[in-house]
Motif scaffolding. Structure first.
Motif, PDB file in Angstrom:
ATOM      1  N   HIS A   1       0.599  -1.111  -0.216  1.00 40.49           N
ATOM      2  CA  HIS A   1      -0.571  -0.055   0.406  1.00 40.49           C
ATOM      3  C   HIS A   1       0.878   1.624  -0.222  1.00 40.49           C
ATOM      4  O   HIS A   1       0.892   2.132   1.067  1.00 40.49           O
ATOM      5  CB  HIS A   1      -0.863  -0.040   1.258  1.00 40.49           C
TER       6      HIS A   1
ATOM      7  N   SER B   1      -5.931   3.018  -2.354  1.00 40.27           N
ATOM      8  CA  SER B   1      -7.079   2.244  -2.147  1.00 40.27           C
ATOM      9  C   SER B   1      -8.435   2.149  -0.479  1.00 40.27           C
ATOM     10  O   SER B   1      -7.242   2.611   0.172  1.00 40.27           O
ATOM     11  CB  SER B   1      -6.957   0.777  -2.344  1.00 40.27           C
ATOM     12  N   PRO B   2      -9.329   2.092  -0.489  1.00 41.18           N
ATOM     13  CA  PRO B   2      -9.858   1.668   0.268  1.00 41.18           C
ATOM     14  C   PRO B   2      -8.973   0.742   2.131  1.00 41.18           C
ATOM     15  O   PRO B   2      -8.836   1.036   3.247  1.00 41.18           O
ATOM     16  CB  PRO B   2     -11.215   1.726   0.530  1.00 41.18           C
ATOM     17  N   GLU B   3      -8.182   0.255   1.413  1.00 42.49           N
ATOM     18  CA  GLU B   3      -7.910  -1.300   2.140  1.00 42.49           C
ATOM     19  C   GLU B   3      -6.517  -0.613   2.658  1.00 42.49           C
ATOM     20  O   GLU B   3      -6.676  -1.565   3.939  1.00 42.49           O
ATOM     21  CB  GLU B   3      -7.536  -2.318   1.180  1.00 42.49           C
TER      22      GLU B   3
ATOM     23  N   GLU C   1      -6.413   2.233   4.423  1.00 39.92           N
ATOM     24  CA  GLU C   1      -5.957   2.448   5.611  1.00 39.92           C
ATOM     25  C   GLU C   1      -6.224   2.189   7.262  1.00 39.92           C
ATOM     26  O   GLU C   1      -5.008   2.618   7.462  1.00 39.92           O
ATOM     27  CB  GLU C   1      -7.829   3.234   5.620  1.00 39.92           C
ATOM     28  N   GLU C   2      -6.538   0.804   7.090  1.00 36.53           N
ATOM     29  CA  GLU C   2      -6.128  -0.455   8.785  1.00 36.53           C
ATOM     30  C   GLU C   2      -4.748  -0.384   7.844  1.00 36.53           C
ATOM     31  O   GLU C   2      -4.082   0.000   9.455  1.00 36.53           O
ATOM     32  CB  GLU C   2      -7.209  -1.414   8.380  1.00 36.53           C
TER      33      GLU C   2
END
Length: 130
Positions: free
Chosen positions: A62, A94-96, A98-99
């Motif tokens: 990421h 991507s939204p993934e 963030e974590e």
């Protein structure tokens, strides 16, 4: 071991130099193009965090589109800072992501940033006057 040499320059300013030849100009805050020692301390906190967060998020697939931060503190006494606050400015790929980013940034702050941990734990500073 880490070390830098700090010296007064011919024009009355100050310069910190490391063994690899990098240098940073310092002053009292009135000089153009120079950091104050407090600004350098804040830069060290931010630099330590960001240079650790970047490769760890990328390694997890990421790589952040934008990775920046603001590091700030106010003087609570004429010669003492209050809490140092780090505020990230990121653009996630991507939204993934963030974590992963949040977990890495938190872990770096809590365990891996030598500068932040040293400040929080109150590293002793020794003076040797020849």
């Amino acid at each position: 071991m880490a070390n830098v040499r700090v010296e007064r320059t011919e024009d009355g300013g100050f310069r910190a130099t490391n063994a690899r030849g990098a240098e940073v100009l310092m002053g009292s805050g009135d000089e153009e193009g120079a950091f104050t020692p407090v600004e350098l301390l804040l830069a060290a906190v931010g630099g330590c965090n960001i240079v650790t967060v970047e490769p760890l998020t990328a390694k997890r697939g990421h790589r952040l589109v934008r990775l920046a931060m603001t590091v700030e503190a106010v003087k609570v006494e004429p010669n003492r800072l209050g809490p140092v606050t780090i505020t990230y400015d990121v653009e996630l790929p991507s939204p993934e992501a963030e974590e992963v980013y949040r977990a890495v940034a938190t872990r770096v702050h809590e365990k891996y940033c030598t500068v932040s941990r040293s400040l929080e734990e109150g590293t002793e500073v020794r003076l040797e006057v020849p």
